[in-house]
Design a protein around this motif. Sequence first.
Motif, PDB file in Angstrom:
ATOM      1  N   ALA A 214       0.840  -1.068   0.121  1.00  0.00           N
ATOM      2  CA  ALA A 214      -0.017   0.028   0.164  1.00  0.00           C
ATOM      3  C   ALA A 214       0.807   1.183   0.043  1.00  0.00           C
ATOM      4  N   LYS A 215       0.440   2.255  -0.559  1.00  0.00           N
ATOM      5  CA  LYS A 215       0.889   3.457  -0.614  1.00  0.00           C
ATOM      6  C   LYS A 215       0.817   4.342   0.710  1.00  0.00           C
ATOM      7  N   VAL A 216       1.351   3.758   1.751  1.00  0.00           N
ATOM      8  CA  VAL A 216       1.163   4.524   2.975  1.00  0.00           C
ATOM      9  C   VAL A 216       2.728   4.679   3.481  1.00  0.00           C
ATOM     10  N   ALA A 217       2.653   5.542   4.613  1.00  0.00           N
ATOM     11  CA  ALA A 217       4.000   5.910   5.200  1.00  0.00           C
ATOM     12  C   ALA A 217       3.917   6.382   6.797  1.00  0.00           C
ATOM     13  N   VAL A 218       4.958   6.064   7.408  1.00  0.00           N
ATOM     14  CA  VAL A 218       4.953   6.650   8.747  1.00  0.00           C
ATOM     15  C   VAL A 218       6.260   7.403   8.637  1.00  0.00           C
ATOM     16  N   SER A 238      10.269  10.135  -4.974  1.00  0.00           N
ATOM     17  CA  SER A 238      10.484   9.853  -6.529  1.00  0.00           C
ATOM     18  C   SER A 238       9.201   9.988  -7.206  1.00  0.00           C
ATOM     19  N   GLY A 239       8.329  10.782  -7.112  1.00  0.00           N
ATOM     20  CA  GLY A 239       7.180  10.977  -7.895  1.00  0.00           C
ATOM     21  C   GLY A 239       6.006  10.257  -7.343  1.00  0.00           C
ATOM     22  N   THR A 240       6.115   9.181  -6.319  1.00  0.00           N
ATOM     23  CA  THR A 240       4.914   8.598  -5.839  1.00  0.00           C
ATOM     24  C   THR A 240       4.714   9.272  -4.588  1.00  0.00           C
ATOM     25  N   LYS A 241       3.076   9.320  -4.308  1.00  0.00           N
ATOM     26  CA  LYS A 241       2.708  10.043  -3.236  1.00  0.00           C
ATOM     27  C   LYS A 241       2.343   8.917  -2.358  1.00  0.00           C
ATOM     28  N   TYR A 242       2.728   9.054  -0.980  1.00  0.00           N
ATOM     29  CA  TYR A 242       2.341   8.249   0.062  1.00  0.00           C
ATOM     30  C   TYR A 242       1.603   9.029   1.071  1.00  0.00           C
TER      31      TYR A 242
END
Length: 491
Positions: A214-218, A238-242
Amino acid sequence: MFFTYLRRELRRRRKAALVVASGLALGIALVIIVSSVSTGMSKAQDKVLESLYGLGTDMTVTKAAAAPGSGGTERPRFEFDAKDDEDETQSTDRVMVQGFQTLAATTVGKVGQTDGVADAVGGLSLTVMKVDGQFRRGEFKQDQSSGQGGQGGPGGGQGGGNGQPQGRVEGGGASFDVNSFTVYGTDVTQQDLGPLTSSKITKGRTFKATETDAKVAVVDSAYAKEKELAVGKTVTVSGTKYSIVGVSTADSGDAAANVYIPLKQAQTVADSKDKITTVYVQASDSQAIDTVKAAIQKNISGTTVTTSADLADTVSGSLSTASDLASSVGKWLSIVVLAAAFLVAGLLTSSAVSRRVREFGTLKALGWKSGRVTRQVIGEALVNGLMGGVLGIAIGLAGAYIVTAVSPTLTAQLGSTGGGRGGMGGGPMGGGGPGRQAASKTLDIALTAPVSLTTILVAVALAVAGGLIAGAFGGWRASRLRPADALRRVA
């Protein structure tokens, strides 16, 4: 009769008893203070190491980076497209594996099958370099005072008398900012091991086991504050939104990485499918770490296995110096002072017995056996020892409390072990792991002096031992007295 006589003699010789008790108290207090400070040093070092490799990690498996020019790490190269609008911002990212060569993800399974390994998990350490800014066109300025055959050409070169306007280009150029941050790809199905365990989620939540791709981040709290990030916002890699689902705060104040994303996503943005940089290993027996290390190195060639003990050897600074002093000079000083206290207590007790020749001689003449006299002397010395123990414990606890209240700050300098860009092979277990941009790093740790129950029990045992040793000196002297000695003193 025993306790009545004991109480009367201790009251009658209060000064002598206080001297003996004070000497023992000094030695016991020093033992407590040194022991508690040593415990505090050990906890401070453990805190430093946990901030680097995460709680529960006993060792890491990495592969050192190849030398430049040998097919290994290359210098980053940035390319920009030509754009007509000079006010438009140019931006490009470069994602690089941090510190060393990658390993196949299957290495985790191989390590996990090694005898003595309780758990193993892989991670991918990345550095993202972001360059953005603008190009500015220069402005041609005509030189009004120059004539034909002078300086010519738009660039101010030599003219050829061709009638073209003479002048020069002013201004123009470029203004670019270079920013870098670290990204750690974590296995969201196994979050009990690795660098993320050195931080606590203070806002939002951690990853779910189902968010493997998944495109999630901490994000780390310090990085979030710097970049004005929060739960619900996005961070671009790098151009990917999380989408940011949580904010973490490192226990030591220094996070392992700026941004954490699922391992598969990290592999995607780094173009490193099924690759990892580090395997974090937890041994089933802390006493068999060296054996497990040797087994992993034998079974998986070309890798570097680094234990927490290896990293501890790279810790320097005031923390290391103070720890060495506490463990060597402090302990030896405690032993010497304690031994001196025991010796002085024994000599004072023996001297007191010598001054009581008439008393003990008379008691023997009245029918006291030598053993009874000896027991009486040992009883008095034992009470003195217990008094010294109580006083020593009180002084020791006070000293430990003062150290904890003051909380002196010690500096831990984390050096490189030579495996990569920092300690522990350059991975998150060391100074060159996620969030580290140099081969060494400095951490400030507040020193505490916790006193354990074991330390108190040791103090009580020392007090009893001191009393028995002093009593043995005095008892031996008293057992040698004869009634005739008392008669000679009377005469």
